[in-house]
Design a protein around this motif. Sequence first.
Motif, PDB file in Angstrom:
ATOM      1  N   GLU A 180     -43.464  90.397  93.793  1.00  0.00           N
ATOM      2  CA  GLU A 180     -42.380  90.816  92.899  1.00  0.00           C
ATOM      3  C   GLU A 180     -41.705  91.742  93.782  1.00  0.00           C
ATOM      4  N   ILE A 181     -40.211  91.428  94.008  1.00  0.00           N
ATOM      5  CA  ILE A 181     -39.284  92.185  94.463  1.00  0.00           C
ATOM      6  C   ILE A 181     -38.247  92.618  93.684  1.00  0.00           C
ATOM      7  N   ILE A 182     -38.153  93.954  93.635  1.00  0.00           N
ATOM      8  CA  ILE A 182     -36.915  94.469  92.728  1.00  0.00           C
ATOM      9  C   ILE A 182     -35.984  94.771  93.664  1.00  0.00           C
ATOM     10  N   ARG A 183     -34.877  94.155  93.583  1.00  0.00           N
ATOM     11  CA  ARG A 183     -33.537  94.608  94.682  1.00  0.00           C
ATOM     12  C   ARG A 183     -32.598  95.358  93.675  1.00  0.00           C
ATOM     13  N   ARG A 184     -32.322  96.618  94.155  1.00  0.00           N
ATOM     14  CA  ARG A 184     -31.550  97.465  93.435  1.00  0.00           C
ATOM     15  C   ARG A 184     -30.076  96.763  93.804  1.00  0.00           C
ATOM     16  N   PRO A 185     -29.122  97.115  93.002  1.00  0.00           N
ATOM     17  CA  PRO A 185     -27.609  96.649  93.326  1.00  0.00           C
ATOM     18  C   PRO A 185     -27.196  97.592  94.568  1.00  0.00           C
ATOM     19  N   LEU A 186     -26.552  97.017  95.369  1.00  0.00           N
ATOM     20  CA  LEU A 186     -25.749  97.807  96.561  1.00  0.00           C
ATOM     21  C   LEU A 186     -25.193  99.166  95.881  1.00  0.00           C
ATOM     22  N   ASP A 187     -25.408  99.995  96.707  1.00  0.00           N
ATOM     23  CA  ASP A 187     -25.212 101.362  96.112  1.00  0.00           C
ATOM     24  C   ASP A 187     -24.449 102.246  97.075  1.00  0.00           C
ATOM     25  N   PRO A 188     -23.227 102.172  97.197  1.00  0.00           N
ATOM     26  CA  PRO A 188     -22.287 102.709  98.285  1.00  0.00           C
ATOM     27  C   PRO A 188     -22.191 104.198  98.361  1.00  0.00           C
ATOM     28  N   LEU A 189     -22.293 104.681  97.224  1.00  0.00           N
ATOM     29  CA  LEU A 189     -22.262 106.244  97.009  1.00  0.00           C
ATOM     30  C   LEU A 189     -23.661 106.782  96.753  1.00  0.00           C
ATOM     31  N   ALA A 190     -24.765 106.275  97.269  1.00  0.00           N
ATOM     32  CA  ALA A 190     -26.109 106.681  97.192  1.00  0.00           C
ATOM     33  C   ALA A 190     -26.326 107.727  96.074  1.00  0.00           C
ATOM     34  N   ARG A 191     -25.965 107.191  94.587  1.00  0.00           N
ATOM     35  CA  ARG A 191     -26.055 107.575  93.727  1.00  0.00           C
ATOM     36  C   ARG A 191     -27.398 107.113  92.721  1.00  0.00           C
ATOM     37  N   GLU A 192     -27.869 105.858  93.232  1.00  0.00           N
ATOM     38  CA  GLU A 192     -28.865 105.300  92.490  1.00  0.00           C
ATOM     39  C   GLU A 192     -30.162 106.218  91.912  1.00  0.00           C
ATOM     40  N   ASP A 193     -30.748 105.943  90.852  1.00  0.00           N
ATOM     41  CA  ASP A 193     -31.888 106.633  90.473  1.00  0.00           C
ATOM     42  C   ASP A 193     -33.411 105.817  90.832  1.00  0.00           C
ATOM     43  N   LEU A 194     -33.658 106.076  92.283  1.00  0.00           N
ATOM     44  CA  LEU A 194     -34.955 105.249  92.172  1.00  0.00           C
ATOM     45  C   LEU A 194     -36.064 105.412  91.558  1.00  0.00           C
ATOM     46  N   ALA A 195     -36.373 106.928  91.199  1.00  0.00           N
ATOM     47  CA  ALA A 195     -37.471 107.329  90.804  1.00  0.00           C
ATOM     48  C   ALA A 195     -37.725 106.505  89.440  1.00  0.00           C
ATOM     49  N   ALA A 196     -36.485 106.285  88.815  1.00  0.00           N
ATOM     50  CA  ALA A 196     -36.573 105.311  87.562  1.00  0.00           C
ATOM     51  C   ALA A 196     -37.365 104.100  87.714  1.00  0.00           C
ATOM     52  N   ALA A 197     -37.072 103.532  88.872  1.00  0.00           N
ATOM     53  CA  ALA A 197     -37.451 102.247  89.048  1.00  0.00           C
ATOM     54  C   ALA A 197     -38.972 102.033  89.457  1.00  0.00           C
ATOM     55  N   ILE A 198     -39.685 103.104  89.587  1.00  0.00           N
ATOM     56  CA  ILE A 198     -40.922 103.069  90.156  1.00  0.00           C
ATOM     57  C   ILE A 198     -42.037 103.311  88.914  1.00  0.00           C
ATOM     58  N   ASP A 199     -42.803 102.638  88.902  1.00  0.00           N
ATOM     59  CA  ASP A 199     -43.863 102.422  87.837  1.00  0.00           C
ATOM     60  C   ASP A 199     -45.345 102.047  88.458  1.00  0.00           C
ATOM     61  N   ASP A 200     -46.353 102.033  87.367  1.00  0.00           N
ATOM     62  CA  ASP A 200     -47.559 101.952  87.846  1.00  0.00           C
ATOM     63  C   ASP A 200     -48.179 100.807  88.553  1.00  0.00           C
ATOM     64  N   GLU A 201     -47.260  99.751  88.626  1.00  0.00           N
ATOM     65  CA  GLU A 201     -47.514  98.731  89.437  1.00  0.00           C
ATOM     66  C   GLU A 201     -46.747  98.570  90.936  1.00  0.00           C
TER      67      GLU A 201
END
Lengths: 452, 514
Positions: A180-201
């Motif tokens: 499973e590959i989760i591609r986050r939307p392109l983020d030109p302003l470096a404002r994404e919340d990556l921590a929220a995308a991480i889970d136990d899997e």
Amino acid sequence: MRYLPLDTADRAQMLARVGVQTIDALFADIPAAQRLTTPLPLADGASEIEVERSLARLAARNVAAGSVPFFLGAGAYRHHVPATVDHLIQRSEFLTSYTPYQPEIAQGTLQVLFEFQSQVAALTGMEVANASMYDGSTACGEAMLMAHRVTRRRKAVLSGGLHPQYADVAATLGRMSDDEIIRRPLDPLAREDLAAAIDDETSCVIVQNPDFFGNLRDLAPIAAAAHAKGALLIAVFTEAVSLGAIRSPGEMGADIAVGEGQSIGNALNFGGPYVGLFAARQKHLRQMPGRLAGETVDADGRRSFVLTLSTREQHIRREKATSNICTNSGLCALAFSIHMTLLGETGLRRLANLNHAAAVDLATRLGAVKGVSVLNEAFFNEFTIRTPRDGAALIEDLAKRGIIGGLPVSRLAPGAGLDDLIVVAATEMTTAADRQAYCEALAQCLSSGATR
Amino acid sequence: MNSHGRPTRPADAEPTRHATFTGNRGLDMEEALIFETGRLDATGVDLEAPAPFSSRLGAHARREAIGLPGLTEPEAVRHYARLSRNNYSIDVGLYPLGSCTMKHNPRLNEKVARLPGFADLHPLQPVSTAQGALALIEALAEALLALTGMSAVAMSPKAGAHGELCGMMAIKAALAARGEDKTRSVVLVPDSAHGTNPATAALIGMSVRAVPADADGVVSADSVRAALAPDVGAIMLTNPNTCGLFERNIVAIAEAVHVAGAYFYCDGANFNAVMGKTRPGDLGVDAMHINLHKTFSTPHGGGGPGAGPVVFSERLARYAPAPRIVRSGDALALAEHAEDSEAFGRMSAFHGQMGMFVRAYAYILSHGGDGLKQASEDAVLAANYIRVSLADLMSAPFGDRPCMHEALFDDRWLKDSGLTTLDFAKAMIDEGYHPMTVYFPLVVHGAMLIEPTESESKASLDLFIMALRDLAMKAVSGERERFLAAPIHAPRRRLDETRAARQPVLRWTSPAPV
């Protein structure tokens, strides 16, 4: 044919010794119906003069980066390569040797690899590094697979700041092995919340720094968030020179650091050959892909180097190997290592500072052009501008005026709604006059071109 | 003595191998690590400090030392020049590594690859400024298709194993398009295959089923038919195979594979044997990688870079990965997005190993169609010449059968000598030769695989044969010491590989203070 030493008399004598009448007798195992009886549909051989001439003609149809004001990066950077580097890598003993399978007569290559591994480990702030991968993008893909093995999970989170083609490579690998590959939307302003995308899997989160848009990111909070969920942080860099100026992946808690080493010692080469850098924590050593040179002694007790830990590799482990990689980027790694030795700590820091200074100057000047804004807060030698016109059309206009002005984001990410963005790089090779010329040409293109 | 008292003849002294103060032995020199001789404040590059400016690094600026030693330019040149002298290379001698195709590396190719129009070209420049580069890639692609008789080629794979991965991904995509990628998850691989083949299959989640070769070293169509089942998606077969033999049942194998609904991946590592003699496209191959760093002479560089373009049959062409070169009116363009077609995805950033493409294309132009065919014929002739010239002393696993580009021996002939293949190989080093490939393929005990390539003169081949015959006779006549101690004339004697693996030291660390 000048490359073939055998002549007709030699061939006749050799055929006689072999005991056959004709050369075709040696090809008798090819099924008769599939034997080629007509000449190949290729021109006959050509002299050195002729070959040189036709290739020079093809080369002349390209605009060499050094012939124009040049501001393109996005994963490959135009830096100065000292003449010494290209001379040394062309020494017969480096250029025309094979992978060092017989260490008694390959200590030159093996010691270089040991030094290269040591340099890469120091540069990235990691504990171990391998003897190179094909390039940054494939190193990134292999890092993802390594994280899957280490964590026994199969879900990767790709930051929206990752080079889109690196993400494509990882996504291709993932799709082929049902990961499973989760591609986050392109983020030109470096404002994404990556921590929220991480889970136990999640096996790993892959973050580029400086990111694709040139932003500098603090990886430490992402490392903490990943580790809290048992996931690994893979730090990616496409501009190795940046590590002379910014905090290293190791310092910020990365578990694997991978990147493109082209910037140091290697020419642009229209995209290859480049050299993938791959470094990791010692505790994950046995899951690393690629060749490793290690120190040992010979029968006389002299310090020597040899390829080691090959029980990870395909030629021993076959389908249980950590990777299928065999040939990697030895000569490009040598070029990297020689250039890094010439730079040393002092030179690398100066080089990085010069790059940053050039980019700061360019960003200041471009930001003053009417209608242009610079998106980035913190950056190294690359940043993103927004203009009122379509980026791809603008870059074409600039090319017609003899300026390579950067990468329109739409080229690598069509349909992302980022058609007004251009990623711009400046290195020690750009002069103040180049930067001035760029700003003037851009202002002209914007005032003459259609606005949105 | 001459008139100044200078001796002009060697003294008649006893030659002893005394230790030297430096550890050097004449031109054979020891060289320290850069971490021992370099300094953090030394540099071999003159870089000015920029005019004062306001940093935009913010809190991201590096504060810690990196630990990178520097050398001035003369020191650096000496370091690497001295290190290089401890390497064997094709430029100094015959390099008979089987299945590695260590042929002459023309320097013309180095020269043209460095033309600024190729070397100083960015992969993401507007394509309008890189038409010559795209034209070269397309011309090379067309030449590869002409040589192989295939329908399409993916240029982006970066080495042989990467090409295998590309070919197998296309096969998996084709199976997926039929809805069979989950059910057809097995790849047939002969035991003689290179380790990359099973490793590649595993990378894309397929499992390997071994196919035995017959006693004559090739795979029979019956063996393949016996292994074929509804769960088989592909076969990976090397041709000519790693025993140096042409898989003479290959057409029947391909038919059986296709009838069973599977695809035929051919490992093209040994394509140097058959240029102009047969075409994989006519043999029923669906995908095959070509090692430009073997067949097309791009230098191996001590372990790369290589390039592994993959040719595809009509059945697989549509699944070839991005990027592809496309025509747009009079100009060439790049189709860079897999989503726009049935392409299975992307193998790497950018467009492949351009520097290798230039070299390979120069090699093809230099040879021409006639020269490439001659190269293959000479390579096969040289291998057979070696084979028959050693056949009375060394044992060949498949008897007197002609080989292709490489001659395979086993270690039965060493049985009573107390020596191993490794001992024999190391003794070759003392004779000034790089050993052949040893202990591969795995299907032959104590394998010795000799690939001379077309680059050797008859005199060179004759000397090599005489040297090997001399060694072989010494081996079987009980001269064990020479072999067990070998090499003694190399920069190093045999290494302790066990220690390297058990106590890995993979980077320099500062010695603890005394």
